[in-house]
Motif scaffolding. Structure first.
Motif, PDB file in Angstrom:
ATOM      1  N   GLU A   1      31.361  26.215  37.117  1.00 20.83           N
ATOM      2  CA  GLU A   1      32.484  26.760  37.868  1.00 20.83           C
ATOM      3  C   GLU A   1      32.385  28.279  37.852  1.00 20.83           C
ATOM      4  N   THR A   2      32.813  28.902  38.927  1.00 18.01           N
ATOM      5  CA  THR A   2      32.807  30.359  38.976  1.00 18.01           C
ATOM      6  C   THR A   2      34.053  30.904  38.281  1.00 18.01           C
ATOM      7  N   ARG A   3      33.991  32.187  37.877  1.00 14.68           N
ATOM      8  CA  ARG A   3      35.166  32.855  37.307  1.00 14.68           C
ATOM      9  C   ARG A   3      35.651  33.936  38.258  1.00 14.68           C
ATOM     10  N   ASP A   4      36.757  34.557  37.877  1.00 16.71           N
ATOM     11  CA  ASP A   4      37.467  35.443  38.791  1.00 16.71           C
ATOM     12  C   ASP A   4      36.878  36.858  38.787  1.00 16.71           C
ATOM     13  N   PHE A   5      35.643  36.952  39.273  1.00 18.71           N
ATOM     14  CA  PHE A   5      35.013  38.243  39.534  1.00 18.71           C
ATOM     15  C   PHE A   5      33.997  38.009  40.645  1.00 18.71           C
TER      16      PHE A   5
ATOM     17  N   THR B   1      15.624  42.587  43.443  1.00 19.06           N
ATOM     18  CA  THR B   1      17.067  42.566  43.225  1.00 19.06           C
ATOM     19  C   THR B   1      17.416  41.364  42.373  1.00 19.06           C
ATOM     20  N   GLU B   2      18.291  41.555  41.385  1.00 14.92           N
ATOM     21  CA  GLU B   2      18.833  40.430  40.628  1.00 14.92           C
ATOM     22  C   GLU B   2      20.251  40.164  41.107  1.00 14.92           C
ATOM     23  N   LEU B   3      20.494  38.925  41.554  1.00 14.86           N
ATOM     24  CA  LEU B   3      21.811  38.498  42.020  1.00 14.86           C
ATOM     25  C   LEU B   3      22.544  37.832  40.847  1.00 14.86           C
ATOM     26  N   PHE B   4      23.803  38.204  40.665  1.00 15.71           N
ATOM     27  CA  PHE B   4      24.621  37.672  39.564  1.00 15.71           C
ATOM     28  C   PHE B   4      25.809  36.896  40.148  1.00 15.71           C
ATOM     29  N   LEU B   5      25.935  35.650  39.751  1.00 15.08           N
ATOM     30  CA  LEU B   5      27.068  34.816  40.128  1.00 15.08           C
ATOM     31  C   LEU B   5      27.895  34.563  38.857  1.00 15.08           C
ATOM     32  N   PRO B   6      29.051  35.225  38.714  1.00 18.25           N
ATOM     33  CA  PRO B   6      29.838  35.080  37.474  1.00 18.25           C
ATOM     34  C   PRO B   6      30.348  33.646  37.288  1.00 18.25           C
ATOM     35  N   LEU B   7      30.173  33.101  36.074  1.00 13.10           N
ATOM     36  CA  LEU B   7      30.517  31.714  35.775  1.00 13.10           C
ATOM     37  C   LEU B   7      31.622  31.649  34.715  1.00 13.10           C
ATOM     38  N   ALA B   8      32.389  30.567  34.791  1.00 14.97           N
ATOM     39  CA  ALA B   8      33.397  30.292  33.767  1.00 14.97           C
ATOM     40  C   ALA B   8      32.720  29.997  32.432  1.00 14.97           C
ATOM     41  N   GLU B   9      33.459  30.183  31.361  1.00 14.73           N
ATOM     42  CA  GLU B   9      32.910  29.905  30.050  1.00 14.73           C
ATOM     43  C   GLU B   9      32.549  28.426  29.911  1.00 14.73           C
ATOM     44  N   ALA B  10      31.481  28.132  29.194  1.00 14.43           N
ATOM     45  CA  ALA B  10      31.024  26.767  29.042  1.00 14.43           C
ATOM     46  C   ALA B  10      32.004  25.959  28.202  1.00 14.43           C
ATOM     47  N   GLY B  11      32.101  24.654  28.554  1.00  8.96           N
ATOM     48  CA  GLY B  11      32.892  23.739  27.743  1.00  8.96           C
ATOM     49  C   GLY B  11      34.370  23.825  28.062  1.00  8.96           C
TER      50      GLY B  11
END
Length: 295
Positions: A261-265, A285-295
Protein backbone atom coordinates in the motif's frame (compact mmCIF):
# COMPACT_ATOMS: atom_id res chain seq x y z
CA UNK A 1 21.52 -15.97 -42.55
CA UNK A 2 18.20 -15.29 -40.81
CA UNK A 3 18.29 -12.45 -38.27
CA UNK A 4 15.72 -12.55 -35.44
CA UNK A 5 13.54 -9.53 -34.77
CA UNK A 6 15.18 -8.96 -31.39
CA UNK A 7 18.68 -9.18 -32.90
CA UNK A 8 17.60 -6.69 -35.56
CA UNK A 9 16.26 -4.29 -32.93
CA UNK A 10 19.46 -4.71 -30.89
CA UNK A 11 21.60 -3.71 -33.85
CA UNK A 12 19.48 -0.63 -34.56
CA UNK A 13 19.49 0.27 -30.87
CA UNK A 14 23.29 0.06 -30.98
CA UNK A 15 23.26 2.69 -33.74
CA UNK A 16 21.13 5.09 -31.68
CA UNK A 17 23.37 4.66 -28.65
CA UNK A 18 26.47 5.27 -30.78
CA UNK A 19 24.96 8.51 -32.11
CA UNK A 20 23.99 9.59 -28.58
CA UNK A 21 27.46 8.91 -27.24
CA UNK A 22 29.46 10.40 -30.14
CA UNK A 23 27.58 13.42 -31.57
CA UNK A 24 30.85 15.16 -32.52
CA UNK A 25 32.23 12.23 -34.53
CA UNK A 26 31.77 11.24 -38.19
CA UNK A 27 28.22 9.88 -38.38
CA UNK A 28 27.74 9.18 -42.08
CA UNK A 29 26.23 6.10 -43.72
CA UNK A 30 29.53 4.23 -43.87
CA UNK A 31 30.23 4.71 -40.17
CA UNK A 32 26.70 3.96 -38.92
CA UNK A 33 26.05 0.97 -41.18
CA UNK A 34 29.29 -0.52 -39.82
CA UNK A 35 28.04 -0.02 -36.24
CA UNK A 36 24.80 -1.80 -37.17
CA UNK A 37 26.61 -4.49 -39.17
CA UNK A 38 24.23 -3.85 -42.08
CA UNK A 39 25.08 -3.25 -45.70
CA UNK A 40 25.51 0.46 -46.38
CA UNK A 41 23.50 -0.01 -49.57
CA UNK A 42 20.41 -0.89 -47.54
CA UNK A 43 21.01 0.72 -44.15
CA UNK A 44 19.64 4.15 -45.10
CA UNK A 45 16.38 2.63 -46.38
CA UNK A 46 16.10 0.43 -43.29
CA UNK A 47 16.68 3.37 -40.94
CA UNK A 48 14.19 5.64 -42.72
CA UNK A 49 11.56 2.89 -42.85
CA UNK A 50 11.83 2.27 -39.09
CA UNK A 51 12.15 5.85 -37.82
CA UNK A 52 10.31 7.87 -40.44
CA UNK A 53 13.28 10.19 -41.00
CA UNK A 54 16.61 9.97 -42.72
CA UNK A 55 19.86 9.20 -40.92
CA UNK A 56 21.01 12.76 -41.59
CA UNK A 57 17.86 14.29 -40.03
CA UNK A 58 18.09 12.04 -37.01
CA UNK A 59 21.76 12.86 -36.38
CA UNK A 60 20.96 16.56 -36.75
CA UNK A 61 18.16 16.26 -34.17
CA UNK A 62 20.45 14.51 -31.66
CA UNK A 63 23.17 17.12 -32.03
CA UNK A 64 20.92 20.17 -31.89
CA UNK A 65 18.70 18.96 -29.03
CA UNK A 66 21.73 18.32 -26.82
CA UNK A 67 23.26 21.65 -27.87
CA UNK A 68 20.01 23.43 -26.98
CA UNK A 69 20.01 21.84 -23.52
CA UNK A 70 23.61 22.89 -23.02
CA UNK A 71 22.81 26.46 -24.05
CA UNK A 72 19.76 26.65 -21.79
CA UNK A 73 21.06 24.84 -18.72
CA UNK A 74 24.86 24.85 -18.75
CA UNK A 75 27.69 27.33 -18.89
CA UNK A 76 30.36 27.19 -21.57
CA UNK A 77 31.32 28.98 -24.77
CA UNK A 78 29.04 28.66 -27.77
CA UNK A 79 32.12 27.80 -29.85
CA UNK A 80 32.78 24.78 -27.63
CA UNK A 81 29.13 23.71 -27.80
CA UNK A 82 29.30 23.93 -31.60
CA UNK A 83 32.39 21.68 -31.68
CA UNK A 84 30.80 19.19 -29.28
CA UNK A 85 27.81 19.05 -31.63
CA UNK A 86 30.04 18.08 -34.54
CA UNK A 87 30.20 21.43 -36.32
CA UNK A 88 33.50 22.67 -37.67
CA UNK A 89 32.65 26.35 -37.18
CA UNK A 90 30.32 28.47 -35.06
CA UNK A 91 28.74 29.90 -38.24
CA UNK A 92 27.71 26.45 -39.53
CA UNK A 93 26.32 25.61 -36.10
CA UNK A 94 24.41 28.90 -35.90
CA UNK A 95 22.78 28.36 -39.32
CA UNK A 96 21.65 24.83 -38.43
CA UNK A 97 20.46 25.92 -34.98
CA UNK A 98 18.43 28.81 -36.36
CA UNK A 99 16.68 26.53 -38.90
CA UNK A 100 15.58 24.22 -36.08
CA UNK A 101 14.83 26.64 -33.24
CA UNK A 102 14.04 29.95 -34.98
CA UNK A 103 16.71 31.68 -32.86
CA UNK A 104 20.43 32.14 -32.92
CA UNK A 105 22.34 30.17 -30.28
CA UNK A 106 23.13 33.35 -28.33
CA UNK A 107 19.49 34.47 -28.40
CA UNK A 108 18.32 31.01 -27.32
CA UNK A 109 20.74 31.09 -24.38
CA UNK A 110 19.30 34.41 -23.19
CA UNK A 111 15.59 33.67 -23.78
CA UNK A 112 14.98 30.09 -24.95
CA UNK A 113 12.00 29.36 -27.19
CA UNK A 114 10.65 26.49 -25.07
CA UNK A 115 7.89 25.72 -27.59
CA UNK A 116 10.46 25.18 -30.35
CA UNK A 117 12.55 22.95 -28.07
CA UNK A 118 9.48 20.89 -27.11
CA UNK A 119 8.54 20.49 -30.78
CA UNK A 120 12.00 19.21 -31.73
CA UNK A 121 12.14 16.99 -28.64
CA UNK A 122 8.68 15.51 -29.31
CA UNK A 123 9.65 14.49 -32.84
CA UNK A 124 12.94 13.09 -31.62
CA UNK A 125 11.36 11.19 -28.72
CA UNK A 126 8.62 9.72 -30.92
CA UNK A 127 11.26 8.47 -33.33
CA UNK A 128 13.13 6.64 -30.56
CA UNK A 129 10.23 5.49 -28.42
CA UNK A 130 9.50 2.06 -29.88
CA UNK A 131 13.07 0.90 -30.40
CA UNK A 132 14.44 2.25 -27.12
CA UNK A 133 11.36 1.07 -25.22
CA UNK A 134 12.01 0.32 -21.55
CA UNK A 135 10.87 -3.04 -20.25
CA UNK A 136 10.78 -3.65 -16.50
CA UNK A 137 10.28 -6.71 -14.35
CA UNK A 138 9.55 -7.14 -10.61
CA UNK A 139 13.24 -7.98 -10.12
CA UNK A 140 14.07 -4.38 -11.14
CA UNK A 141 12.20 -3.00 -8.12
CA UNK A 142 13.76 -2.98 -4.66
CA UNK A 143 12.16 -1.96 -1.37
CA UNK A 144 14.39 0.43 0.51
CA UNK A 145 14.17 2.04 3.95
CA UNK A 146 14.91 5.69 3.16
CA UNK A 147 16.27 8.14 5.73
CA UNK A 148 14.71 11.60 6.08
CA UNK A 149 16.39 13.96 3.61
CA UNK A 150 16.49 17.75 4.20
CA UNK A 151 15.99 19.66 0.93
CA UNK A 152 15.83 23.19 -0.42
CA UNK A 153 12.84 23.46 -2.76
CA UNK A 154 11.91 25.63 -5.72
CA UNK A 155 8.26 25.02 -6.55
CA UNK A 156 6.91 25.08 -10.10
CA UNK A 157 3.18 25.81 -10.11
CA UNK A 158 1.07 26.12 -13.22
CA UNK A 159 1.29 25.02 -16.83
CA UNK A 160 3.88 22.22 -17.33
CA UNK A 161 5.00 24.00 -20.49
CA UNK A 162 6.77 26.50 -18.24
CA UNK A 163 8.93 23.92 -16.46
CA UNK A 164 11.94 24.68 -18.67
CA UNK A 165 12.12 28.27 -17.44
CA UNK A 166 11.76 27.14 -13.80
CA UNK A 167 14.53 24.58 -14.26
CA UNK A 168 16.74 27.30 -15.74
CA UNK A 169 16.16 29.50 -12.66
CA UNK A 170 16.74 26.56 -10.33
CA UNK A 171 20.08 25.74 -11.96
CA UNK A 172 21.17 29.39 -11.83
CA UNK A 173 20.21 29.64 -8.14
CA UNK A 174 21.94 26.37 -7.38
CA UNK A 175 25.11 27.45 -9.17
CA UNK A 176 25.17 30.77 -7.33
CA UNK A 177 24.68 28.92 -4.03
CA UNK A 178 27.61 26.55 -4.60
CA UNK A 179 25.41 23.44 -4.80
CA UNK A 180 26.49 21.65 -7.99
CA UNK A 181 24.84 18.29 -8.75
CA UNK A 182 28.11 16.38 -8.40
CA UNK A 183 28.32 17.57 -4.77
CA UNK A 184 24.66 17.68 -3.65
CA UNK A 185 21.81 15.34 -4.69
CA UNK A 186 19.00 16.39 -7.02
CA UNK A 187 15.37 15.41 -6.41
CA UNK A 188 12.01 16.07 -8.06
CA UNK A 189 8.75 15.61 -6.14
CA UNK A 190 5.74 14.86 -8.38
CA UNK A 191 2.75 16.34 -6.54
CA UNK A 192 0.45 16.03 -9.55
CA UNK A 193 0.21 14.03 -12.77
CA UNK A 194 0.18 16.30 -15.86
CA UNK A 195 -1.90 13.68 -17.71
CA UNK A 196 -4.89 14.17 -15.41
CA UNK A 197 -4.27 17.56 -13.74
CA UNK A 198 -5.49 20.88 -15.20
CA UNK A 199 -2.47 22.98 -16.19
CA UNK A 200 -3.23 25.66 -13.60
CA UNK A 201 -3.20 23.05 -10.80
CA UNK A 202 0.05 21.36 -11.79
CA UNK A 203 2.88 21.30 -9.21
CA UNK A 204 6.43 19.98 -9.39
CA UNK A 205 9.08 20.54 -6.71
CA UNK A 206 12.72 20.95 -7.79
CA UNK A 207 14.90 20.03 -4.83
CA UNK A 208 18.52 19.92 -3.80
CA UNK A 209 19.68 17.96 -0.78
CA UNK A 210 21.22 20.27 1.80
CA UNK A 211 22.17 20.01 5.46
CA UNK A 212 21.08 23.55 6.35
CA UNK A 213 19.28 26.70 5.16
CA UNK A 214 20.55 28.22 1.92
CA UNK A 215 20.12 31.91 1.01
CA UNK A 216 17.23 32.47 -1.39
CA UNK A 217 19.21 34.97 -3.53
CA UNK A 218 16.04 36.59 -4.81
CA UNK A 219 14.18 33.33 -5.47
CA UNK A 220 11.31 31.76 -3.54
CA UNK A 221 13.07 28.88 -1.84
CA UNK A 222 11.35 26.67 0.71
CA UNK A 223 13.06 24.30 3.13
CA UNK A 224 11.62 20.94 4.00
CA UNK A 225 12.18 17.19 4.16
CA UNK A 226 11.62 14.16 2.03
CA UNK A 227 10.32 11.99 4.88
CA UNK A 228 11.83 8.75 6.07
CA UNK A 229 10.07 5.50 5.28
CA UNK A 230 9.81 2.49 3.04
CA UNK A 231 9.91 3.07 -0.71
CA UNK A 232 9.74 0.94 -3.81
CA UNK A 233 12.71 2.04 -5.91
CA UNK A 234 13.13 1.57 -9.66
CA UNK A 235 16.33 2.65 -11.42
CA UNK A 236 15.66 3.92 -14.95
CA UNK A 237 18.19 4.51 -17.72
CA UNK A 238 17.14 7.00 -20.37
CA UNK A 239 15.28 10.22 -21.03
CA UNK A 240 11.96 11.62 -19.80
CA UNK A 241 10.00 9.05 -21.82
CA UNK A 242 11.86 6.24 -20.07
CA UNK A 243 11.08 7.83 -16.71
CA UNK A 244 7.38 8.06 -17.58
CA UNK A 245 7.45 4.40 -18.58
CA UNK A 246 9.08 3.52 -15.27
CA UNK A 247 6.46 5.39 -13.23
CA UNK A 248 3.68 3.75 -15.26
CA UNK A 249 5.18 0.33 -14.56
CA UNK A 250 5.32 0.99 -10.81
CA UNK A 251 1.66 2.04 -10.59
CA UNK A 252 0.05 -0.16 -13.26
CA UNK A 253 2.04 -3.40 -12.94
CA UNK A 254 4.22 -3.60 -9.85
CA UNK A 255 1.99 -2.08 -7.15
CA UNK A 256 -1.19 -4.15 -7.78
CA UNK A 257 0.85 -7.39 -7.83
CA UNK A 258 3.02 -6.52 -4.82
CA UNK A 259 0.45 -6.52 -2.06
CA UNK A 260 1.89 -3.20 -0.88
CA UNK A 261 0.00 0.00 0.00
CA UNK A 262 1.19 3.53 -0.65
CA UNK A 263 1.59 6.14 2.10
CA UNK A 264 0.66 9.79 2.18
CA UNK A 265 3.57 11.32 0.30
CA UNK A 266 3.84 11.82 -3.48
CA UNK A 267 6.19 9.84 -5.70
CA UNK A 268 9.58 11.42 -6.27
CA UNK A 269 12.86 10.79 -8.02
CA UNK A 270 16.56 11.32 -7.56
CA UNK A 271 18.48 12.34 -10.66
CA UNK A 272 21.75 10.40 -10.61
CA UNK A 273 23.27 11.17 -14.04
CA UNK A 274 21.86 14.15 -15.88
CA UNK A 275 21.30 14.88 -19.57
CA UNK A 276 22.97 16.75 -21.31
CA UNK A 277 26.06 15.97 -19.18
CA UNK A 278 25.68 12.38 -20.37
CA UNK A 279 24.11 10.93 -23.50
CA UNK A 280 20.34 10.49 -23.43
CA UNK A 281 20.38 6.71 -22.93
CA UNK A 282 23.02 7.06 -20.17
CA UNK A 283 20.92 9.38 -17.98
CA UNK A 284 20.06 7.61 -14.72
CA UNK A 285 17.06 8.32 -12.49
CA UNK A 286 15.82 6.47 -9.41
CA UNK A 287 12.03 6.57 -9.00
CA UNK A 288 10.69 6.33 -5.43
CA UNK A 289 7.16 5.15 -4.64
CA UNK A 290 6.51 5.76 -0.90
CA UNK A 291 5.00 2.68 0.81
CA UNK A 292 3.08 2.11 4.03
CA UNK A 293 4.90 0.41 6.86
CA UNK A 294 5.02 -3.37 6.59
CA UNK A 295 2.66 -5.53 8.62
Amino acid sequence: MIVSLEAYRTRMRRVLEHIDRNPESRLDLDALSAVAAFSKFHFHRQFTAIFGMSVHCYVLSVRLKRAAYRLAYREGRITDIALEAGYGSPDAFARAFRRHFRQSPSSFRRTPDWDALRAVSALFDKTRMDLMECRFTPADVTIREVAATPVAIMVHRGDPSGIGATVQRFIAWRRASGLPPWRTPTFNIFHTDPQVTPPEAFRLDLCVGTAGPIPARGEQIEHGFIPAGRCAVLRVHGDEEAQKAGMLYLYRDWLPASGEETRDFPPYCQRIALYPDVAGHEAVTELFLPLAEAG
